[in-house]
Design an enzyme around this catalytic site. Sequence first.
Site, PDB file in Angstrom:
ATOM      1  N   ASP A  21       0.848  -1.207   0.021  1.00 52.32           N
ATOM      2  CA  ASP A  21      -0.087  -0.007   0.091  1.00 52.32           C
ATOM      3  C   ASP A  21       0.774   1.252  -0.013  1.00 52.32           C
ATOM      4  O   ASP A  21       2.049   1.384   0.520  1.00 52.32           O
ATOM      5  CB  ASP A  21      -0.892  -0.037   1.131  1.00 52.32           C
ATOM      6  CG  ASP A  21      -2.060   0.767   0.987  1.00 52.32           C
ATOM      7  OD1 ASP A  21      -2.492   1.345  -0.095  1.00 52.32           O
ATOM      8  OD2 ASP A  21      -2.854   1.315   2.094  1.00 52.32           O
ATOM      9  N   GLY A  24       0.310   5.506  -4.347  1.00 51.67           N
ATOM     10  CA  GLY A  24      -0.667   6.839  -4.842  1.00 51.67           C
ATOM     11  C   GLY A  24       0.154   7.879  -4.018  1.00 51.67           C
ATOM     12  O   GLY A  24       0.673   8.930  -4.607  1.00 51.67           O
ATOM     13  N   HIS A  38       2.495   3.124  -8.866  1.00 51.35           N
ATOM     14  CA  HIS A  38       2.138   1.780  -9.320  1.00 51.35           C
ATOM     15  C   HIS A  38       3.254   1.259 -10.090  1.00 51.35           C
ATOM     16  O   HIS A  38       3.972   0.100  -9.889  1.00 51.35           O
ATOM     17  CB  HIS A  38       0.960   1.677  -9.898  1.00 51.35           C
ATOM     18  CG  HIS A  38      -0.084   2.128  -9.196  1.00 51.35           C
ATOM     19  ND1 HIS A  38      -0.330   1.702  -7.928  1.00 51.35           N
ATOM     20  CD2 HIS A  38      -1.244   2.843  -9.544  1.00 51.35           C
ATOM     21  CE1 HIS A  38      -1.429   2.353  -7.645  1.00 51.35           C
ATOM     22  NE2 HIS A  38      -1.911   2.993  -8.725  1.00 51.35           N
ATOM     23  N   ASN A  69     -11.142  -2.225  -5.506  1.00 51.96           N
ATOM     24  CA  ASN A  69     -10.553  -1.183  -6.200  1.00 51.96           C
ATOM     25  C   ASN A  69     -11.054  -0.968  -7.273  1.00 51.96           C
ATOM     26  O   ASN A  69     -10.715   0.200  -7.971  1.00 51.96           O
ATOM     27  CB  ASN A  69      -9.091  -1.880  -6.355  1.00 51.96           C
ATOM     28  CG  ASN A  69      -8.214  -1.912  -5.252  1.00 51.96           C
ATOM     29  OD1 ASN A  69      -7.143  -2.645  -4.865  1.00 51.96           O
ATOM     30  ND2 ASN A  69      -8.230  -0.910  -4.535  1.00 51.96           N
ATOM     31  N   ARG A  72     -11.972   2.771  -8.174  1.00 46.22           N
ATOM     32  CA  ARG A  72     -11.163   3.892  -8.618  1.00 46.22           C
ATOM     33  C   ARG A  72     -11.422   4.505 -10.035  1.00 46.22           C
ATOM     34  O   ARG A  72     -11.914   3.655 -10.671  1.00 46.22           O
ATOM     35  CB  ARG A  72      -9.755   3.274  -8.386  1.00 46.22           C
ATOM     36  CG  ARG A  72      -9.484   2.838  -7.074  1.00 46.22           C
ATOM     37  CD  ARG A  72      -7.819   2.444  -6.928  1.00 46.22           C
ATOM     38  NE  ARG A  72      -7.532   2.066  -5.773  1.00 46.22           N
ATOM     39  CZ  ARG A  72      -6.386   2.114  -5.056  1.00 46.22           C
ATOM     40  NH1 ARG A  72      -5.373   2.452  -5.695  1.00 46.22           N
ATOM     41  NH2 ARG A  72      -6.198   2.035  -3.747  1.00 46.22           N
ATOM     42  N   GLU A 203       1.074 -13.207  12.254  1.00 45.65           N
ATOM     43  CA  GLU A 203       1.715 -11.924  13.272  1.00 45.65           C
ATOM     44  C   GLU A 203       1.587 -10.686  12.213  1.00 45.65           C
ATOM     45  O   GLU A 203       1.712 -10.915  11.189  1.00 45.65           O
ATOM     46  CB  GLU A 203       3.213 -12.268  13.537  1.00 45.65           C
ATOM     47  CG  GLU A 203       3.481 -13.125  14.486  1.00 45.65           C
ATOM     48  CD  GLU A 203       2.888 -12.892  15.911  1.00 45.65           C
ATOM     49  OE1 GLU A 203       2.892 -11.821  16.357  1.00 45.65           O
ATOM     50  OE2 GLU A 203       2.383 -13.987  16.579  1.00 45.65           O
TER      51      GLU A 203
HETATM   52  C1  IPE Z   1      -5.556  -2.502  -0.194  1.00 46.08           C
HETATM   53  O1  IPE Z   1      -5.169  -1.205  -0.372  1.00 46.08           O
HETATM   54  C2  IPE Z   1      -5.523  -3.284  -1.500  1.00 46.08           C
HETATM   55  C3  IPE Z   1      -4.221  -3.482  -2.267  1.00 46.08           C
HETATM   56  C4  IPE Z   1      -3.117  -3.082  -1.711  1.00 46.08           C
HETATM   57  C5  IPE Z   1      -4.440  -3.912  -3.519  1.00 46.08           C
HETATM   58  P1  IPE Z   1      -6.197  -0.146  -0.684  1.00 46.08           P
HETATM   59  O2  IPE Z   1      -5.474   1.088  -1.009  1.00 46.08           O
HETATM   60  O3  IPE Z   1      -7.217  -0.492  -1.542  1.00 46.08           O
HETATM   61  O4  IPE Z   1      -6.905  -0.255   0.882  1.00 46.08           O
HETATM   62  P2  IPE Z   1      -7.753   1.187   1.672  1.00 46.08           P
HETATM   63  O5  IPE Z   1      -8.809   1.765   0.820  1.00 46.08           O
HETATM   64  O6  IPE Z   1      -6.945   1.968   2.133  1.00 46.08           O
HETATM   65  O7  IPE Z   1      -8.309   0.405   2.808  1.00 46.08           O
HETATM   66  C1  IPE Z   2      -1.490   0.155  -3.411  1.00 40.85           C
HETATM   67  O1  IPE Z   2      -1.324   1.661  -3.416  1.00 40.85           O
HETATM   68  C2  IPE Z   2      -1.579  -0.389  -4.778  1.00 40.85           C
HETATM   69  C3  IPE Z   2      -3.046  -0.851  -5.242  1.00 40.85           C
HETATM   70  C4  IPE Z   2      -4.220  -0.629  -4.345  1.00 40.85           C
HETATM   71  C5  IPE Z   2      -3.313  -1.337  -6.462  1.00 40.85           C
HETATM   72  P1  IPE Z   2      -2.376   2.731  -3.562  1.00 40.85           P
HETATM   73  O2  IPE Z   2      -2.912   2.676  -4.925  1.00 40.85           O
HETATM   74  O3  IPE Z   2      -3.495   2.003  -2.734  1.00 40.85           O
HETATM   75  O4  IPE Z   2      -1.797   3.972  -3.008  1.00 40.85           O
HETATM   76  P2  IPE Z   2      -2.409   4.875  -1.803  1.00 40.85           P
HETATM   77  O5  IPE Z   2      -2.671   3.921  -0.643  1.00 40.85           O
HETATM   78  O6  IPE Z   2      -3.460   5.576  -2.228  1.00 40.85           O
HETATM   79  O7  IPE Z   2      -1.303   5.896  -1.658  1.00 40.85           O
HETATM   80 MG    MG Z   3      -3.934   2.322  -0.608  1.00 39.47          MG
END
Ligand code: IPE
Ligand code: IPE
Ligand code: MG
Length: 239
Positions: A21, A24, A38, A69, A72, A203
Site C-alpha cells: 500500500d 499513490g 504503481h 479497487n 477507482r 503476526e
Molecule cells: C488494499 O489497499 C488493496 C491493495 C493493496 C491491493 P487499498 O489502498 O485499496 O485499501 P484502503 O482503501 O486504504 O483500505
Molecule cells: C497500493 O497503493 C496499490 C493498489 C491498491 C493497487 P495505493 O494505490 O492504494 O496507494 P495509496 O494508498 O492511495 O497511496
Molecule cells: Mg491504498
Amino acid sequence: MSLFNKLDQAKIPNHVAMIMDGNGRWAKSKGMPRVYGHREGVKRVRELTEVCAKIGVKYLTLYAFSTENWSRPAYEVNALMTLLVSTIDKELKTLMKNNVKLETIGDIEKLPKKSYESLLKGKSLTKDNDRMTLVLALNYSGRWDIVNAVKRIKEDENLTEINADIFSSYLNTASYPDPELLIRTSGELRLSNYLLWELAYSELYFTETKWPDFKEENFYKALLEYQNRDRRFGGINEE
Ligand code: IPE
Ligand code: IPE
Ligand code: MG
C-alpha cells in the site's frame, strides 16, 4: 551490515502475505501521478520475490487488486491492468530462471481479457516450478472468498460434515499454509478485506514506509521483528 545476517535461518516464515500500500501517496509526495507509484511498486515486487526465493520463504502472497479497487477512476484501473500484463510478460523469464511458480487467488475471469490471458499463460508456463510460489491476489477479497466457499459447499451434495479444515479446503487459498506473517506498508492499520480467514493467527507487521520504498532491508527488519514475537496460539509458552 545487512540485517540479513541477524536472521535466524531456522525461523524463516513459510508464508508471507503482503498488503502493498501507499503507491499513490508516494507518487503524490514527489509531485507525480499515482500511476508513477504503481510502476515503481512493480520493481519492489520483483525484488521481494527474488529475496523470498533466496532466503527460503515458500509462499509470498501479494494483494495486487481488491474487489473494492474497481471503485477507482477508470484510468487508474486501466493503468493497473495494463501494468499487470506488461509485468507478467516481462518477468516470466526470471520466474522460470528462479524456479518460481505463479498462482492467483480472486475472481480473475472478471479481469480484462488481456490480463486474464496473460495470467493464464504465466500460470501454465510456471506450473512445475517448485522453489517458491508467488500468489497474486487479483480481484480478490476475503469476504468474496468466504462467500464463494459457502456457495460451493452448498452445491456439494457429497459433503456430510463441515469443520474448519474442510471449510478451508473450499477457499481459493486451500493449497497454501496460513501466513505466519502479514506486512502492510504505508501506515494504514487495517486489513482492507485481505485473507480474513487465513490471518486468524498471523503476526501483523505495520510500517510507515510506503510500498515503493519498501526494499530488501525493510523486509529483513519485518522478519526480525516477526522472529522475536512470542506466538502462543491461545496457549502458554513456558520458559
Ligand atoms: C488494499 O489497499 C488493496 C491493495 C493493496 C491491493 P487499498 O489502498 O485499496 O485499501 P484502503 O482503501 O486504504 O483500505
Ligand atoms: C497500493 O497503493 C496499490 C493498489 C491498491 C493497487 P495505493 O494505490 O492504494 O496507494 P495509496 O494508498 O492511495 O497511496
Ligand atoms: Mg491504498
